[in-house]
Design a protein around this motif. Sequence first.
Motif, PDB file in Angstrom:
ATOM      1  N   LEU A 285       0.796  -1.228   0.000  1.00 50.32           N
ATOM      2  CA  LEU A 285       0.000   0.000   0.000  1.00 50.32           C
ATOM      3  C   LEU A 285       0.828   1.278   0.000  1.00 50.32           C
ATOM      4  N   VAL A 286       2.162   1.149   0.165  1.00 48.81           N
ATOM      5  CA  VAL A 286       2.986   2.360   0.168  1.00 48.81           C
ATOM      6  C   VAL A 286       2.858   3.058  -1.178  1.00 48.81           C
ATOM      7  N   TRP A 287       2.947   4.380  -1.183  1.00 47.29           N
ATOM      8  CA  TRP A 287       2.650   5.110  -2.410  1.00 47.29           C
ATOM      9  C   TRP A 287       3.576   6.309  -2.577  1.00 47.29           C
ATOM     10  N   GLY A 288       3.586   6.855  -3.785  1.00 50.45           N
ATOM     11  CA  GLY A 288       4.298   8.089  -4.063  1.00 50.45           C
ATOM     12  C   GLY A 288       5.802   7.945  -3.969  1.00 50.45           C
ATOM     13  N   PHE A 289       6.435   8.985  -3.393  1.00 52.21           N
ATOM     14  CA  PHE A 289       7.893   9.015  -3.298  1.00 52.21           C
ATOM     15  C   PHE A 289       8.432   7.856  -2.466  1.00 52.21           C
ATOM     16  N   LYS A 290       7.726   7.516  -1.375  1.00 53.92           N
ATOM     17  CA  LYS A 290       8.191   6.427  -0.512  1.00 53.92           C
ATOM     18  C   LYS A 290       8.234   5.112  -1.288  1.00 53.92           C
ATOM     19  N   ARG A 291       7.257   4.918  -2.159  1.00 52.82           N
ATOM     20  CA  ARG A 291       7.209   3.697  -2.971  1.00 52.82           C
ATOM     21  C   ARG A 291       8.393   3.642  -3.925  1.00 52.82           C
ATOM     22  N   ALA A 292       8.674   4.749  -4.585  1.00 52.40           N
ATOM     23  CA  ALA A 292       9.801   4.808  -5.517  1.00 52.40           C
ATOM     24  C   ALA A 292      11.121   4.590  -4.780  1.00 52.40           C
ATOM     25  N   LEU A 293      11.264   5.243  -3.628  1.00 46.03           N
ATOM     26  CA  LEU A 293      12.503   5.108  -2.858  1.00 46.03           C
ATOM     27  C   LEU A 293      12.694   3.677  -2.383  1.00 46.03           C
ATOM     28  N   LEU A 294      11.612   3.034  -1.933  1.00 46.39           N
ATOM     29  CA  LEU A 294      11.725   1.652  -1.467  1.00 46.39           C
ATOM     30  C   LEU A 294      12.164   0.729  -2.597  1.00 46.39           C
ATOM     31  N   ALA A 295      11.663   0.950  -3.814  1.00 49.19           N
ATOM     32  CA  ALA A 295      12.065   0.130  -4.955  1.00 49.19           C
ATOM     33  C   ALA A 295      13.549   0.297  -5.258  1.00 49.19           C
ATOM     34  N   VAL A 296      14.026   1.537  -5.242  1.00 45.88           N
ATOM     35  CA  VAL A 296      15.447   1.792  -5.500  1.00 45.88           C
ATOM     36  C   VAL A 296      16.311   1.151  -4.416  1.00 45.88           C
ATOM     37  N   LEU A 297      15.921   1.308  -3.159  1.00 48.83           N
ATOM     38  CA  LEU A 297      16.706   0.751  -2.056  1.00 48.83           C
ATOM     39  C   LEU A 297      16.700  -0.778  -2.079  1.00 48.83           C
ATOM     40  N   ALA A 298      15.567  -1.363  -2.481  1.00 52.08           N
ATOM     41  CA  ALA A 298      15.508  -2.823  -2.580  1.00 52.08           C
ATOM     42  C   ALA A 298      16.499  -3.334  -3.619  1.00 52.08           C
ATOM     43  N   GLY A 299      16.568  -2.644  -4.762  1.00 49.93           N
ATOM     44  CA  GLY A 299      17.527  -3.030  -5.786  1.00 49.93           C
ATOM     45  C   GLY A 299      18.961  -2.854  -5.324  1.00 49.93           C
ATOM     46  N   ALA A 300      19.234  -1.741  -4.660  1.00 48.77           N
ATOM     47  CA  ALA A 300      20.596  -1.478  -4.185  1.00 48.77           C
ATOM     48  C   ALA A 300      21.011  -2.496  -3.126  1.00 48.77           C
ATOM     49  N   PHE A 301      20.069  -2.889  -2.259  1.00 50.34           N
ATOM     50  CA  PHE A 301      20.388  -3.844  -1.191  1.00 50.34           C
ATOM     51  C   PHE A 301      20.784  -5.199  -1.768  1.00 50.34           C
ATOM     52  N   ALA A 302      20.220  -5.564  -2.918  1.00 46.40           N
ATOM     53  CA  ALA A 302      20.526  -6.856  -3.532  1.00 46.40           C
ATOM     54  C   ALA A 302      22.001  -6.980  -3.902  1.00 46.40           C
ATOM     55  N   VAL A 303      22.678  -5.864  -4.112  1.00 50.30           N
ATOM     56  CA  VAL A 303      24.091  -5.885  -4.514  1.00 50.30           C
ATOM     57  C   VAL A 303      24.972  -6.485  -3.425  1.00 50.30           C
ATOM     58  N   LEU A 304      24.484  -6.513  -2.177  1.00 50.43           N
ATOM     59  CA  LEU A 304      25.263  -7.141  -1.104  1.00 50.43           C
ATOM     60  C   LEU A 304      25.512  -8.619  -1.378  1.00 50.43           C
ATOM     61  N   ALA A 305      24.705  -9.213  -2.264  1.00 51.39           N
ATOM     62  CA  ALA A 305      24.899 -10.625  -2.611  1.00 51.39           C
ATOM     63  C   ALA A 305      26.075 -10.830  -3.555  1.00 51.39           C
ATOM     64  N   LEU A 306      26.566  -9.764  -4.164  1.00 55.44           N
ATOM     65  CA  LEU A 306      27.640  -9.855  -5.151  1.00 55.44           C
ATOM     66  C   LEU A 306      28.995  -9.648  -4.497  1.00 55.44           C
ATOM     67  N   PRO A 307      30.087 -10.043  -5.185  1.00 57.08           N
ATOM     68  CA  PRO A 307      31.421  -9.781  -4.649  1.00 57.08           C
ATOM     69  C   PRO A 307      31.660  -8.279  -4.485  1.00 57.08           C
ATOM     70  N   PRO A 308      32.460  -7.865  -3.534  1.00 55.04           N
ATOM     71  CA  PRO A 308      33.286  -8.723  -2.667  1.00 55.04           C
ATOM     72  C   PRO A 308      32.594  -9.206  -1.399  1.00 55.04           C
ATOM     73  N   ILE A 309      31.315  -8.848  -1.176  1.00 56.29           N
ATOM     74  CA  ILE A 309      30.638  -9.215   0.067  1.00 56.29           C
ATOM     75  C   ILE A 309      30.074 -10.629  -0.026  1.00 56.29           C
ATOM     76  N   GLY A 310      29.278 -10.915  -1.042  1.00 54.91           N
ATOM     77  CA  GLY A 310      28.762 -12.265  -1.238  1.00 54.91           C
ATOM     78  C   GLY A 310      27.726 -12.706  -0.231  1.00 54.91           C
ATOM     79  N   PHE A 311      26.928 -11.775   0.318  1.00 55.20           N
ATOM     80  CA  PHE A 311      25.871 -12.105   1.281  1.00 55.20           C
ATOM     81  C   PHE A 311      24.605 -12.416   0.495  1.00 55.20           C
ATOM     82  N   PHE A 312      24.501 -13.667   0.014  1.00 60.12           N
ATOM     83  CA  PHE A 312      23.438 -14.010  -0.935  1.00 60.12           C
ATOM     84  C   PHE A 312      22.049 -13.843  -0.335  1.00 60.12           C
ATOM     85  N   ALA A 313      21.921 -13.910   0.994  1.00 60.23           N
ATOM     86  CA  ALA A 313      20.606 -13.771   1.628  1.00 60.23           C
ATOM     87  C   ALA A 313      19.992 -12.403   1.386  1.00 60.23           C
TER      88      ALA A 313
END
Length: 534
Positions: A10-38
């Motif tokens: 139900l989140v909307w507007g700017f918060k929704r857009a920001l959450l999508a960007v942050l979700a994508g950025a957080f996924a990078v922690l799964a890549l080297p050199p960190i490798g936190f696949f979770a």
Amino acid sequence: MERFADKVILVWGFKRALLAVLAGAFAVLALPPIGFFAAMFISFTLLVWLIDGAAASPEASFLGRLWPSFAIGWLFGFGYFVAGLWWLGHALLIDSEEFAWALPLAILGLPAVLAVYYGLATAIARIFWSDGMGRIAALAASFGLFEWLRSVTFTGFPWNAIGYGMMPMPLMMQSAHVIGAMGVTALAVFVFAAPALLGTRQGAAWGVGLATLLFAAHLGYGAYALYVAPKASPVPEEKRPVIRLVQPMIDQAAKMDSDADRSAIFETHLKLSAAPPQSGGRKPDIIVWPETAIPFILTDNQDALTRIADTLDDNQILIAGAVRAEEMGPGNPVRYYNSIIVIDGRGQIVAASDKVHLVPFGEYLPFENFLNDLGIQNIVEMPGGFSASATRHLLELPTGLKLYPLVCYEIIFPDEMTGDIAEAGAILNITNDAWFGNTPGPYQHFQQARVRAVETGLPLIRDGNSGISAIVNAHGQIVAGLGLNETGFADATLEGFGGGASDSFPRQTYFWLTETLLLLIGSISRMGFIFKAN
């Protein structure tokens, strides 16, 4: 968890857009050199819930109804690619006076373009969206398709495909031998997104159960390949060639400086090549230098070939990265190639291979005449840029060993591991990641190179100017090597060569079968959802 899912939906507007960007950025922690696949479990769970809430006006057209889902996917991808590729800007700072203006294009512009693939993936998935497990399958199939398209369209750039987040270590790389990196990508999205079902309850038992089974099979096959099925090398230890990887750690700015002491750079490579083996080991049979290691046109410098002959024993072989020049006749410009050259102990060039897949804007300039009029130049200073070879052929050494040659980022393309690779005894990859300094880039590059070894069932010889250099066996395990920004050499015997590439699994076929099954699950679920709604 349902309460949290409702808040995200139900989140909307700017918060929704920001959450999508942050979700994508957080996924990078799964890549080297960190490798936190979770990390990707969290990111893709959020992505599913955000798509759940991506509602359009009932009066909107077909494309209009897909737009909210496209926007969420694009924002997710933008966050993912900015966080995962920001280090590309480091290459522009090597000559900041000339290229600093392009930093926003590298750090924000390229991610904005690549994010379109993820936007299209979520938009297409939305067509098959339903309440239960089917939407997870549709998302997985769509991401698998568009990650594959990202690897083949517009010269291709499959860097950091989602599947690499599921392969942080050799145990978790072995599935790529069966279904390839793109097949792992499709199934990884299904597994990573499955927890979203716990927040909406629809199809949770089936979806989470299937995801758990897939993840267990992923780990189980890895354990089988590494610890149960290993076979003895077809070549005895004493007959395996000793490979020396020379990692000189030459500063990239110095390599580009026309006033630099090129003789000193050349002598650094020779000194490391001539050093005695460590711990009383055998002298190297094959010495490898990194991409463009020779700082001048070798065929124009007979003295350099003489120095190489003086350094090598008669039975030693040097494999070096060099720029090769080809005269095209009177009135025609000279063509330059980013090449791998093989030199024997007498200083004779006995084999060579030119790079096929060049880097846009780095090694050649698309729409060159138009962009030159705008004052835009290649990052690599070469008159007219590099030329690409029409075909790739094996490097056959005087010993009979055949190597499949890949220069720099050519090794990130799974679909290019074709042709006569079945006759190769090993993959050879030389690179110069000094362009990217001490950033995640070299670590990401090295991981993708290891996965190519697993996919093909061939050992990997990888040498970089600044690292990461390593001998990697056919299971992606490091036999010996040097870390990033280390100076020195590493000697190791080449394991597992001699049998040619393993073609026991038709990876492309299995990838498309995986895509078909996921799409079928999504389609059936969608049809059931429609009938239920009616």
